[in-house]
Design an enzyme around this catalytic site. Structure first.
Site, PDB file in Angstrom:
ATOM      1  N   HIS A 267      34.440  27.097  -9.310  1.00 18.38           N
ATOM      2  CA  HIS A 267      33.751  27.753  -8.957  1.00 18.38           C
ATOM      3  C   HIS A 267      33.599  29.149  -8.251  1.00 18.38           C
ATOM      4  O   HIS A 267      33.706  30.398  -8.393  1.00 18.38           O
ATOM      5  CB  HIS A 267      32.294  27.025  -8.137  1.00 18.38           C
ATOM      6  CG  HIS A 267      31.211  27.922  -8.218  1.00 18.38           C
ATOM      7  ND1 HIS A 267      30.303  27.875  -9.183  1.00 18.38           N
ATOM      8  CD2 HIS A 267      31.133  28.390  -6.877  1.00 18.38           C
ATOM      9  CE1 HIS A 267      28.900  28.233  -8.470  1.00 18.38           C
ATOM     10  NE2 HIS A 267      29.512  28.537  -7.673  1.00 18.38           N
ATOM     11  N   GLU A 268      34.577  28.516  -7.256  1.00 24.44           N
ATOM     12  CA  GLU A 268      34.759  30.182  -6.121  1.00 24.44           C
ATOM     13  C   GLU A 268      35.818  30.631  -6.502  1.00 24.44           C
ATOM     14  O   GLU A 268      35.990  31.959  -6.485  1.00 24.44           O
ATOM     15  CB  GLU A 268      35.325  29.443  -4.608  1.00 24.44           C
ATOM     16  CG  GLU A 268      34.455  28.477  -3.875  1.00 24.44           C
ATOM     17  CD  GLU A 268      32.762  28.560  -3.798  1.00 24.44           C
ATOM     18  OE1 GLU A 268      32.824  30.264  -3.850  1.00 24.44           O
ATOM     19  OE2 GLU A 268      31.943  28.595  -3.712  1.00 24.44           O
ATOM     20  N   HIS A 271      33.928  33.418  -7.783  1.00 24.16           N
ATOM     21  CA  HIS A 271      33.800  34.625  -7.461  1.00 24.16           C
ATOM     22  C   HIS A 271      35.229  35.430  -7.634  1.00 24.16           C
ATOM     23  O   HIS A 271      34.588  36.700  -7.793  1.00 24.16           O
ATOM     24  CB  HIS A 271      33.503  33.612  -5.764  1.00 24.16           C
ATOM     25  CG  HIS A 271      31.956  32.993  -6.409  1.00 24.16           C
ATOM     26  ND1 HIS A 271      30.469  34.129  -6.445  1.00 24.16           N
ATOM     27  CD2 HIS A 271      31.048  32.061  -6.512  1.00 24.16           C
ATOM     28  CE1 HIS A 271      29.695  32.632  -7.361  1.00 24.16           C
ATOM     29  NE2 HIS A 271      29.815  31.915  -6.392  1.00 24.16           N
ATOM     30  N   GLU A 297      27.071  34.847  -9.452  1.00 23.52           N
ATOM     31  CA  GLU A 297      26.868  33.411  -9.261  1.00 23.52           C
ATOM     32  C   GLU A 297      27.150  32.868 -10.838  1.00 23.52           C
ATOM     33  O   GLU A 297      27.925  32.165 -10.827  1.00 23.52           O
ATOM     34  CB  GLU A 297      25.702  32.697  -8.457  1.00 23.52           C
ATOM     35  CG  GLU A 297      25.779  31.874  -9.328  1.00 23.52           C
ATOM     36  CD  GLU A 297      26.289  30.921  -7.802  1.00 23.52           C
ATOM     37  OE1 GLU A 297      26.824  31.312  -7.526  1.00 23.52           O
ATOM     38  OE2 GLU A 297      26.502  29.181  -8.017  1.00 23.52           O
TER      39      GLU A 297
HETATM   40 ZN    ZN Z   1      28.773  30.347  -6.189  1.00 20.81          ZN
END
Ligand code: ZN
Length: 508
Positions: A267-268, A271, A297
């Site tokens: 997830h990170e 980003h 996101e």
């Molecule tokens: Zn996030």
């Protein structure tokens, strides 16, 4: 070839870059606060962040900047320069409405309230946090009153504008109820399954340093550039840093939940790949910035879910596990891991929620924060309203505030209007991934081989390198040919989850 830069345009860019230097210094201090800073430094750090926020606001609202903007034409011919001018004007007008004293007070309060929240959460004692929440809601209502304009219906809209320009509560009130209904009917359907996926994979204990080596390997393979970024540990994973060549992502580990560490890291890193993919020549300007948090996101969720929870990913990843964990996962097939990572089960904690229930957590927060900002919900009544909402949305009893309304950091640091961008991200992610799959015919085979480069490049070109050239909705239309449509997310989810629960016997 870009148009020649005129003198006022160059002066504008210089000014924007100065503001960015100050803001990004603050971001680095915030990263440090969450990862490295000794607890005793909290007061001094609050003062540092408050001063930086005030200085950045001073520069962002300087009359010289106003004069430059005024001297420039309504539009510029070069589309990239024009996007910078459009956004610079929007942000300048917005920043001008804020009282500098209020800006400093919010920065300082949020640094302190965050600290109070962490303590209250640890003790599961809402009463310790309540005065800070009251103070923050008051400050946010004051901020929203300054920022509200004719395009907005409620104060909350003015706060959300900072994270998702153009998003209004009324739009979400059209998207959320039908989505809630669809998710509810999916969950009802899965509840009756006789053979739900087992969760064996999430109970295997492996040392944290082995987990760290594994998640670093995956992040690097995805294309996160460790020469231009770092991975560290924090209580709540996040992506920070100061610019495209200094991207700080964090993750967390627990002894017996490797899948959580993997999901958080992917997830990170998603980003981070967005940040690293911004255009270097546009550093510190809107063209070198992410469009909105919803689009941000979408990038993290796409890697975490569309990729990291896919059958193809696990076909590649399962054979890698023995390099890092020896025989610990040897009893689990790629199919087992795929099934476990897609279990659908109502749970109390948002960041641990699966794809089938995650958006319900967001809808609850949207309901709570719009009521808090409107003054319809007294902060002191938050725990009972929260617990009631969890009964209604997820059929769960909240045993304590730690697992209830104290679980998220956002409101302590004044992030009201932020939560819905998570759901927008989920919806955008499904739509972007469907388009990438259309454009990249070999995508499934590439994922199966752990070749993530073509997907990353597709995202780099279509989304990251666009900066803020188009508003979020327009970017979505240009990339996918359609408006944001929640139906795509539900199709994606049903196609994946129903067969795993044996609910798709007739291939409907
Ligand atoms: Zn996030």
């Amino acid at each position: 070839m870009p148009k020649a830069q005129t003198q006022p345009y160059r002066a504008l860019i210089d000014r924007l870059r100065e503001v960015h230097l100050l803001e990004s210094t603050g971001e680095l201090l915030s990263w440090d606060q969450e990862t490295m800073m000794p607890a005793a430094a909290v007061d001094h750090r609050a003062n540092q962040l408050s001063l930086l926020a005030r200085l950045a606001h001073e520069r962002a609202t300087a009359s010289e900047l106003g004069d430059i903007l005024q001297s420039m034409p309504k539009q510029l011919e070069d589309p990239q320069q024009n996007a910078n001018l459009r956004e610079a004007r929007r942000v300048f007008e917005r920043s001008k409405k804020l009282d500098p004293k209020l800006v400093g007070e919010i920065a300082e309060t949020s640094s302190r309230a965050q600290h109070a929240w962490a303590e209250a959460r640890q003790k599961s004692d809402f009463r310790k946090f309540c005065p800070w929440l009251e103070k923050m809601v008051k400050l946010m209502r004051a901020k929203a009153s300054c920022l509200c304009d004719d395009s907005m219906d409620i104060l909350w809209d003015a706060l959300a504008e900072e994270f998702e320009p153009g998003m209004r509560a009324r739009d979400l009130r059209e998207i959320f109820p039908p989505l809630r209904k669809e998710l509810g009917s999916l969950l009802d359907q899965l509840r009756g399954a006789s053979n739900p996926p087992a969760d064996a994979a999430s109970k295997i204990a492996v040392p944290q340093d082995q987990q760290e080596a594994m998640v670093r390997f995956v992040a690097e393979r995805m294309g996160f550039d460790f020469d231009r970024g770092r991975l560290d540990r924090s209580a709540h994973p996040f992506c920070g840093g100061s610019h495209f060549a200094d991207v700080r992502i964090t993750t967390r580990f627990s002894d017996d939940n490797f899948l959580d560490a993997l999901g958080s890291t992917m997830h990170e890193a998603g980003h981070g790949i967005y940040e690293q993919g911004l255009m270097a020549e546009h550093l510190g300007t809107p063209m070198g910035s992410a469009v909105s948090l919803g689009i941000h996101e979408s990038q993290s969720r796409l890697w975490e879910n569309q990729v990291g929870r896919s059958e193809e990913f696990w076909a590649w990843c399962q054979p890698q596990l023995s390099q890092f964990f020896g025989q610990s996962f040897a009893g689990l097939s790629a199919r087992d891991l795929y099934a476990t990572s897609n279990r659908a089960e109502p749970s109390l904690i948002r960041v641990e929620a699966d794809e089938s229930t995650y958006n319900l957590h967001i809808m609850i927060r949207f309901e709570m924060e719009t009521a808090l900002i409107a003054g319809d919900l007294d902060p002191a009544d938050l725990p009972s309203a929260w617990n009631q909402a969890y009964r209604e949305y997820l059929d769960l009893e909240v045993p304590d505030d730690r697992q209830g309304c104290l679980q998220d950091v956002h409101w302590s640091c004044g992030l009201f209007g932020y939560f819905p961008t998570y759901t927008l991200g989920n919806l955008y992610a499904a739509q972007f991934f469907a388009k990438a799959s259309e454009n990249l015919a070999d995508l499934p085979a590439q994922l199966r081989a752990g070749e993530f480069g073509p997907l990353k490049e597709w995202l780099n070109t279509n989304i990251h390198a666009q900066g803020m050239r188009y508003p979020a909705g327009e970017l979505c239309r240009r990339v996918t040919g359609r408006e944001l449509d929640p139906a795509g997310f539900m199709t994606y989810l049903r196609d994946k989850v129903e067969p795993l629960y044996g609910k798709r016997m007739n291939g409907s």
